[in-house]
Design a protein around this motif. Sequence first.
Motif, mmCIF file in Angstrom:
data_model
loop_
_atom_site.group_PDB
_atom_site.id
_atom_site.type_symbol
_atom_site.label_atom_id
_atom_site.label_comp_id
_atom_site.label_asym_id
_atom_site.label_seq_id
_atom_site.Cartn_x
_atom_site.Cartn_y
_atom_site.Cartn_z
ATOM 1 N N PRO A 126 0.813 -1.211 0.000
ATOM 2 C CA PRO A 126 0.000 0.000 0.000
ATOM 3 C C PRO A 126 0.843 1.256 0.000
ATOM 4 N N ALA A 127 1.883 1.283 0.866
ATOM 5 C CA ALA A 127 2.712 2.480 0.979
ATOM 6 C C ALA A 127 3.363 2.770 -0.358
ATOM 7 N N ARG A 128 3.924 1.729 -0.986
ATOM 8 C CA ARG A 128 4.619 1.920 -2.240
ATOM 9 C C ARG A 128 3.661 2.519 -3.276
ATOM 10 N N PHE A 129 2.465 1.969 -3.330
ATOM 11 C CA PHE A 129 1.566 2.399 -4.397
ATOM 12 C C PHE A 129 1.023 3.792 -4.129
ATOM 13 N N LYS A 130 0.924 4.150 -2.853
ATOM 14 C CA LYS A 130 0.522 5.520 -2.532
ATOM 15 C C LYS A 130 1.485 6.501 -3.166
ATOM 16 N N GLY B 59 3.288 6.140 -5.651
ATOM 17 C CA GLY B 59 3.064 6.148 -7.092
ATOM 18 C C GLY B 59 1.909 7.073 -7.449
#
Lengths: 328, 500
Positions: free
Chosen positions: A4-8, A10
Amino acid sequence: MSPPARFKSGDVARFLNSIGPVFGLMLVVGLFSLSAEVRTHFFTGTNCKVILLQTVIVSIGALGMTLIIVSGGIDLSVGSAVALASVVGATALVNGHSAATAIALTVGVGAGIGLVNGLVIAGLRMMPFIVTLGMMGVARGTAKWLAGNKTVNAPKSSINNLMDMLDPLHFFPLPLGVWIAAVLAVIMAVVMQRTIFGRYLFAIGSNEATARLCGIRVGLMKIATYALAGAFFGVSGLMQMSRLAVGDPTVAIGLELDIIAAVVIGGASLNGGTGSISGSIIGALIMAVLKSGSQQMNWPNYVQEIIIGIVIILAVALDKFRQRKTAL
Amino acid sequence: MTPRLRMAAVRKSFGATHALKNVSFEVAPGQVHALIGENGAGKSTLMKILSGACLPDGGQIELDGQRFVPRDPLHARRSGIAMIYQELTLAPHLSVADNILLGEEPHRFGWTDRSRQRAIARKALSELHHESISLDAPINHLTIAEQQIVEIARALIGSPKVLIMDEPTSSLTQTDTRNLFAAIDRMRQCGVSIVYISHFLEECQRIAGRYTVLRDGESAGSGDMAAASLDDIIRLMVGREVKDIYPRHRRAPGKAVLELRTLRGTTKPRSASLTLHEGEILGIAGLIGAGRTEMLRACFGLDRIEGGKVLVHSRESTYCSPARRLGQQIGLLSENRKEEGLLLNRSLADNLTLTRFRPVSRLGLVSRRRQRQRTQEWMKRLDVRANDPDQHVNELSGGNQQKIAVGRLLHHDASIFLLDEPTRGIDVGSKVQIYKLIDDLAARGKAIIFVSSYLPELLGVCDAIGVMYRGVLSAVRPVTDWNEHTLMAAATGQSEAAAI
């Protein structure tokens, strides 16, 4: 790993990507309004009108160029196509044809040049850079030949009203040419984002092999793209003719580079697959504001050129930086 | 004895993502250490740290007992860490010799010493038993397997202390793999330590002395390879029991939907004949370069057909564009996910709906909302681990990317699936999900051609298997007639006479 953090992050980067050009435009306007003397003149209606009018030719060209660049191609023949189109239009008027015929011919010449580009690129599988570089010479030469190596002085016609600041008929509060550009931009934005043709363009630019695998007729799409873009370059030629009231075979030299710059500042990648109409239009506006502002600051021409050069590089550098963030 | 390489509690985060939380392992001199883990477990980050591509946030790394933090790739290489990446990193237009010594050219007064360069390159190739590769051949004239050998030769010339290999056999044939293992053996005897990363567990068992399993950025366990069973390792990898890797519903093959009759392409295939039925999974075995991919491409209209016939639903339709094939509800999954299968810098939604916009359109305009909705449905059904349909495909792991590529065929509602290496380079968890999906499709009457180089999965999943050898597809037989040994024999041409 916490997806989730990574995609946020993005998402944030994508958001920045989409508002980046707007922010750039605001920054440029803001910087110029720091100077009090410029500010008083800068925000007048007349000045805004002038800026918009000056950007019409580049903007309409950028609509076509965005299609081409998103599909992974490039067109270097735009300046020559604009010159040839304006010469053909003016010659038609000289020979006593109606304004409507002249308009049709101008746009038709642009589309025709694009069609030939597309046919060669798709048919012979050649690099767009080379094909359109060749066409740049062919179209320019033809324009000079047709015009007998001098400007074609067209009689006054309703075409001249398109880009006339003082035209009494003009649609409140801007000349007709600006409105035409705006309407075309809205139509193209919808075409790019919402039609299957538009989605296919992005697919081809992103990965041609995948596009083929997914049943997209890549060759046909390319021919259509270059021809459609050519029609826009024809409209640019029409505006050019309207503004100068002549058909000039030596006009618009290097126009393609201004247009490419506008598209790139607007966030498109020359690798294809990314870009937007709104970005390209804002890119064209950024360049117009820079030019107008520099003139009002009484900066010499060369300063203006240097500044625009730096802006192009900065815009792409920022883009790379943002992409690295996205890719992590 | 001091270990050659020791990592203890190594950590690395990218932003809020903890790629490595706590990784420890040791490699002794002359040992082959298998590093095993699903995609996203942290293997590539670990390799990036060792090769100097990025710095760790914490923990210790020691090389021969000395504290060692590679600052950049050159530092790592000079310190004796060599790396062989899964994706080839050769310069396609340069010659074999030039590539092997790229960046390390022997020189005298600024001039390259051609004869020494060639001697070194030749020696490196002969150590791998591949003297047959011409030193002057441009790389793009070699097969993928030969290119891989060149890549390995390039790593060898620096006499590395530690050699890290990432999936080195994923594009090699059995023979090449054997040669590679022989070369690894020789390097090990010379005291080189080898970190061997692979999805092929059987291979790891054959070549490695010890193993470490990574899971979610932590070392989940390690031990002696000889003392571990495959099940133990798989359990460590996925953190749970994997039951029924190859699920198999009762299938009832129906009428013929796709027939190839002595299909011939420009170079490959030379002759391919098969009949695919509804509800059937037909496997195609064979070595890399045997012409399996070309057969699927010709059949799908991507490559030119020179002879033979294709029948779809018993009606001849030999020459068709990919668009027509899609119209016949035939879908092709490319073996090359990154270069052909997906639009990497476009969204999941665009990738999934690309061949069929109608269900997500209204009045001829594509509806973003419907596109997202559809994509979300497929993401849920295929268990795609991603946050958002608007995310770009290149932000996903290999397994999830593959599910999107398969999802496109499902969204297209294909009834004939041509799957080319559908499980290549993806983690065990995703593999099992794809097996299950394919089984479900067959149970619902879809017809599937399954091309794979991994024999256990062919034997596990398929109803019938044909073997392609040098462009000829011979003898499709029921799966019960085959075993790994006979398949390999047919693929290498040892039983060609018997098969025909």
